[in-house]
Motif scaffolding. Sequence first.
Motif, PDB file in Angstrom:
ATOM      1  N   ASP A  24       0.876  -1.261   0.002  1.00  0.00           N
ATOM      2  CA  ASP A  24       0.037  -0.271   0.474  1.00  0.00           C
ATOM      3  C   ASP A  24       1.007   1.576   0.221  1.00  0.00           C
ATOM      4  OD1 ASP A  24      -2.133   2.190   0.332  1.00  0.00           O
ATOM      5  OD2 ASP A  24      -3.072   1.696   2.422  1.00  0.00           O
ATOM      6  N   ARG A  25       0.813   1.837  -1.416  1.00  0.00           N
ATOM      7  CA  ARG A  25       0.993   3.020  -1.216  1.00  0.00           C
ATOM      8  C   ARG A  25       1.178   4.277  -0.446  1.00  0.00           C
ATOM      9  NH1 ARG A  25       2.856  -0.573  -5.076  1.00  0.00           N
ATOM     10  NH2 ARG A  25       4.646  -0.682  -6.013  1.00  0.00           N
ATOM     11  N   GLU A  26      -0.608   3.871  -0.506  1.00  0.00           N
ATOM     12  CA  GLU A  26      -1.619   5.459   0.009  1.00  0.00           C
ATOM     13  C   GLU A  26      -1.775   5.154   1.031  1.00  0.00           C
ATOM     14  OE1 GLU A  26      -5.056   5.585  -0.725  1.00  0.00           O
ATOM     15  OE2 GLU A  26      -4.635   7.879  -0.569  1.00  0.00           O
ATOM     16  N   GLY A  27      -2.313   4.501   1.712  1.00  0.00           N
ATOM     17  CA  GLY A  27      -2.674   4.553   3.079  1.00  0.00           C
ATOM     18  C   GLY A  27      -4.245   3.842   3.126  1.00  0.00           C
ATOM     19  N   HIS A  28      -4.989   4.168   1.891  1.00  0.00           N
ATOM     20  CA  HIS A  28      -5.666   4.125   1.765  1.00  0.00           C
ATOM     21  C   HIS A  28      -6.754   1.827   2.410  1.00  0.00           C
ATOM     22  CE1 HIS A  28      -9.880   3.569   0.367  1.00  0.00           C
ATOM     23  NE2 HIS A  28     -10.213   5.154   0.682  1.00  0.00           N
ATOM     24  N   GLY A  29      -6.213   1.117   1.484  1.00  0.00           N
ATOM     25  CA  GLY A  29      -6.360  -0.011   1.772  1.00  0.00           C
ATOM     26  C   GLY A  29      -5.927  -0.471   3.124  1.00  0.00           C
ATOM     27  N   THR A  30      -4.926   0.269   3.414  1.00  0.00           N
ATOM     28  CA  THR A  30      -4.940  -0.288   5.159  1.00  0.00           C
ATOM     29  C   THR A  30      -5.660   0.066   5.549  1.00  0.00           C
ATOM     30  OG1 THR A  30      -2.434  -0.446   5.012  1.00  0.00           O
ATOM     31  CG2 THR A  30      -2.394  -0.355   6.511  1.00  0.00           C
ATOM     32  N   HIS A  31      -6.209   1.083   5.889  1.00  0.00           N
ATOM     33  CA  HIS A  31      -7.187   1.794   6.787  1.00  0.00           C
ATOM     34  C   HIS A  31      -8.487   0.557   6.386  1.00  0.00           C
ATOM     35  CE1 HIS A  31      -9.781   5.380   8.862  1.00  0.00           C
ATOM     36  NE2 HIS A  31      -8.511   5.572   9.311  1.00  0.00           N
ATOM     37  N   VAL A  32      -8.929   0.661   5.292  1.00  0.00           N
ATOM     38  CA  VAL A  32     -10.139   0.275   5.137  1.00  0.00           C
ATOM     39  C   VAL A  32     -10.203  -1.350   5.629  1.00  0.00           C
ATOM     40  CG1 VAL A  32     -11.299  -0.916   3.282  1.00  0.00           C
ATOM     41  CG2 VAL A  32     -11.176   0.963   2.723  1.00  0.00           C
ATOM     42  N   ALA A  33      -8.491  -2.454   5.490  1.00  0.00           N
ATOM     43  CA  ALA A  33      -9.025  -3.422   6.514  1.00  0.00           C
ATOM     44  C   ALA A  33      -8.561  -3.896   7.738  1.00  0.00           C
ATOM     45  CB  ALA A  33      -7.681  -4.049   5.828  1.00  0.00           C
ATOM     46  N   GLY A  34      -8.199  -2.283   8.005  1.00  0.00           N
ATOM     47  CA  GLY A  34      -7.967  -2.399   9.893  1.00  0.00           C
ATOM     48  C   GLY A  34     -10.012  -2.139  10.299  1.00  0.00           C
ATOM     49  N   SER A  35     -10.384  -1.484   9.662  1.00  0.00           N
ATOM     50  CA  SER A  35     -12.418  -1.654   9.662  1.00  0.00           C
ATOM     51  C   SER A  35     -12.587  -2.775   9.611  1.00  0.00           C
ATOM     52  CB  SER A  35     -12.538  -0.526   9.191  1.00  0.00           C
ATOM     53  OG  SER A  35     -12.024   1.408   9.527  1.00  0.00           O
ATOM     54  N   ILE A  36     -11.968  -3.388   8.930  1.00  0.00           N
ATOM     55  CA  ILE A  36     -12.685  -5.075   8.930  1.00  0.00           C
ATOM     56  C   ILE A  36     -12.163  -6.300  10.033  1.00  0.00           C
ATOM     57  CG2 ILE A  36     -12.967  -6.807   7.232  1.00  0.00           C
ATOM     58  CD1 ILE A  36     -12.621  -4.529   4.939  1.00  0.00           C
ATOM     59  N   ALA A  37     -10.677  -5.789   9.806  1.00  0.00           N
ATOM     60  CA  ALA A  37     -10.197  -7.068  10.744  1.00  0.00           C
ATOM     61  C   ALA A  37      -9.357  -6.776  11.409  1.00  0.00           C
ATOM     62  CB  ALA A  37      -9.875  -8.800   9.600  1.00  0.00           C
ATOM     63  N   ALA A  38      -8.631  -5.805  12.097  1.00  0.00           N
ATOM     64  CA  ALA A  38      -7.962  -4.754  12.460  1.00  0.00           C
ATOM     65  C   ALA A  38      -7.938  -6.313  14.378  1.00  0.00           C
ATOM     66  CB  ALA A  38      -7.476  -4.039  13.049  1.00  0.00           C
ATOM     67  N   ASN A  39      -6.984  -7.109  14.514  1.00  0.00           N
ATOM     68  CA  ASN A  39      -6.568  -7.372  15.911  1.00  0.00           C
ATOM     69  C   ASN A  39      -5.155  -7.281  16.573  1.00  0.00           C
ATOM     70  OD1 ASN A  39      -6.556  -9.008  18.384  1.00  0.00           O
ATOM     71  ND2 ASN A  39      -7.669 -11.132  17.869  1.00  0.00           N
ATOM     72  N   GLY A  40      -6.168  -5.713  17.702  1.00  0.00           N
ATOM     73  CA  GLY A  40      -4.381  -5.518  18.111  1.00  0.00           C
ATOM     74  C   GLY A  40      -4.555  -4.630  18.837  1.00  0.00           C
ATOM     75  N   ARG A  41      -3.776  -3.730  18.944  1.00  0.00           N
ATOM     76  CA  ARG A  41      -4.347  -2.196  19.827  1.00  0.00           C
ATOM     77  C   ARG A  41      -5.236  -1.457  19.115  1.00  0.00           C
ATOM     78  NH1 ARG A  41       0.773   1.843  20.288  1.00  0.00           N
ATOM     79  NH2 ARG A  41       1.005   1.136  18.511  1.00  0.00           N
ATOM     80  N   LEU A  42      -5.650  -1.931  17.957  1.00  0.00           N
ATOM     81  CA  LEU A  42      -6.746  -1.378  17.009  1.00  0.00           C
ATOM     82  C   LEU A  42      -8.106  -2.431  17.228  1.00  0.00           C
ATOM     83  CD1 LEU A  42      -7.297   1.197  15.569  1.00  0.00           C
ATOM     84  CD2 LEU A  42      -8.295  -0.547  14.277  1.00  0.00           C
ATOM     85  N   LYS A  43      -9.008  -2.382  17.318  1.00  0.00           N
ATOM     86  CA  LYS A  43     -10.363  -3.687  16.745  1.00  0.00           C
ATOM     87  C   LYS A  43     -10.997  -3.103  15.622  1.00  0.00           C
ATOM     88  CE  LYS A  43      -8.765  -6.525  20.127  1.00  0.00           C
ATOM     89  NZ  LYS A  43      -8.019  -7.521  20.222  1.00  0.00           N
ATOM     90  N   GLY A  44     -11.021  -4.080  14.672  1.00  0.00           N
ATOM     91  CA  GLY A  44     -11.960  -4.489  13.897  1.00  0.00           C
ATOM     92  C   GLY A  44     -13.449  -4.731  13.724  1.00  0.00           C
ATOM     93  N   VAL A  45     -14.464  -4.618  12.728  1.00  0.00           N
ATOM     94  CA  VAL A  45     -15.334  -5.688  13.371  1.00  0.00           C
ATOM     95  C   VAL A  45     -15.424  -6.601  13.383  1.00  0.00           C
ATOM     96  CG1 VAL A  45     -18.096  -5.686  12.445  1.00  0.00           C
ATOM     97  CG2 VAL A  45     -17.122  -3.390  11.682  1.00  0.00           C
ATOM     98  N   GLY A  46     -14.130  -7.669  13.050  1.00  0.00           N
ATOM     99  CA  GLY A  46     -14.391  -9.012  12.848  1.00  0.00           C
ATOM    100  C   GLY A  46     -12.775  -9.036  13.062  1.00  0.00           C
ATOM    101  N   PRO A  47     -12.543  -9.366  14.376  1.00  0.00           N
ATOM    102  CA  PRO A  47     -10.433  -9.014  14.761  1.00  0.00           C
ATOM    103  C   PRO A  47      -9.790 -10.611  13.960  1.00  0.00           C
ATOM    104  CG  PRO A  47     -12.036  -8.607  16.563  1.00  0.00           C
ATOM    105  CD  PRO A  47     -12.951  -9.075  16.034  1.00  0.00           C
ATOM    106  N   ASP A  48     -11.456 -11.738  14.256  1.00  0.00           N
ATOM    107  CA  ASP A  48     -10.593 -12.207  13.712  1.00  0.00           C
ATOM    108  C   ASP A  48     -11.070 -13.041  11.764  1.00  0.00           C
ATOM    109  OD1 ASP A  48      -8.995 -13.459  16.027  1.00  0.00           O
ATOM    110  OD2 ASP A  48     -10.995 -14.177  17.119  1.00  0.00           O
ATOM    111  N   LEU A  49     -11.167 -12.444  11.382  1.00  0.00           N
ATOM    112  CA  LEU A  49     -12.042 -12.773  10.385  1.00  0.00           C
ATOM    113  C   LEU A  49     -10.544 -12.361   8.805  1.00  0.00           C
ATOM    114  CD1 LEU A  49     -14.732  -9.931  10.212  1.00  0.00           C
ATOM    115  CD2 LEU A  49     -15.036 -12.359   9.596  1.00  0.00           C
ATOM    116  N   GLY A  50     -10.125 -13.044   7.987  1.00  0.00           N
ATOM    117  CA  GLY A  50      -9.230 -13.317   6.403  1.00  0.00           C
ATOM    118  C   GLY A  50      -9.114 -12.131   6.550  1.00  0.00           C
TER     119      GLY A  50
END
Length: 495
Positions: free
Chosen positions: A210-236
């Motif tokens: 990701d050269r721009e940041g948008h895709g990583t931000h989107v992915a985190g909203s879905i499945a981040a699992n760390g200091r930040l949580k997504g909607v589904g922390p164990d989704l692939g």
Amino acid sequence: MKSKLTVTLACSVALSAVLFGATGYSKPAQQQNAAADTAARSYLIAFTGSLPANYGDTIAKAGGQVVRAMPELGGLEVRSADPGFLTNLKSVKGIQAANLELSHKLTDGLSEPAAADGQPVTDIPQDSPTFWPYQWDMQRLTHNGDSYKLETGGTTLPDGTVKHKAVVGVIDSGIDSNHPDLKRNFLGGMNFVPAGVDDSEKGDPADIRDREGHGTHVAGSIAANGRLKGVGPDLGIRSYRVFPEAGSAPTSWITAAIVQAANDKVDVINMSIGGFDAISRYTFQGEGSYSDVADLLLWKRAVRYAVDHNVTVVAAAGNETLNLSNPTDITDYMNAAYGDLGLTFRGASKEVPGQTPGVITVSSSIKWSTDQIAFYSNYGASAIDVAAPGGDNGPVYAATGDLSKRDFHFRSLSTYPTYLAPYFTSNLTGYALMHGTSMASPKVAGIAALVKAAHPDFNPSQVAARIRQTSLDYGKPGQDALFGSGEANAYTALK
């Protein structure tokens, strides 16, 4: 979101105007590739049925060269320097539509100059063990984390790896696959950006950085699992990169990514992408008379291909503050926004991929009101399925329109590439505050994946129905133009 589909990222046989995240109509595809012959143009071709066995020779005889074949869709991306190429195609049997192709642009929020904005957020500690207190949107979506007790999208195995019960394909700008909050849920992906778009693009299908940041931000909203949580922390998560660092994506790249995601057996596709297709007529630099028939056909075929492969498709509504139920309003907007590119639109237009049959289209709700949606969000009684928290600049900005009164705390906090400088809305590294329908769409995609994880037998129609039926009825009672069926909620969808 980080795009210009109005706010921060959110968008043919003929020209197609697609806006992403915050979105923007782009130059014709041939003007996007510096390595290309400046005399050549890109075209999109849709055959009536499957591609003929001799399609390469057929296109060559008409004066073109096949750049990308999409056999699953009966479509081709073609380049030609022959000004009579479209005319030559009229004698080719089996072609349903063919048009000059335009690219769809992701604008990276550059429409928001930092100097004109409120001050960057500096009161979120970089070393905080958890960012949950700052995730107002995720708190609301999960009923303060209660949905995690019902379904997280997977299970942790004794060796610390995750067995994913559902997978989301993110068609976007790529991903920081080594981000500490994402790496255990990252399952791979593919690059669709060809070599030569810029110096960094070598055409490597494995290059999803990701050269721009948008895709990583989107992915985190879905499945981040760390200091930040997504909607589904164990989704692939699987990443399909269709955007270069600073440029656009033709429809053919995106539709090819949809097909690949479906073939990879993802359960849900998220497209924080939006734009517009002219379904009537337009001219380009005073020449020709075009419509986006081929473009629309390939969008429809790609979405249908995904749905037929049991994939739920979710897309952002876009950030132009337009009533998508009024096609002439869209056309007026396109003429005002893109007239300087030599484009003149006549008749009706529609938003893609959001208004494509089979797509769950998402508007952007906000923190401080259950009656209003975000100032930038598109809307429409027949266009919006549900809303989700995408954030905005707060109530003071909404009341005054004063750029200096923007409060970035009201935006959506999610993951950001660890190797990029902080996004201008905060001083954080590896995390960023953004807003847009690009930030709303992935939350619904995450909910869709959780529903699928909990109900593996559900088909896309059943997943969509569950999300609509369990949404929170904000705005006017019942279905309305702003929220659709309401604000989607993970807890109620699972409960």
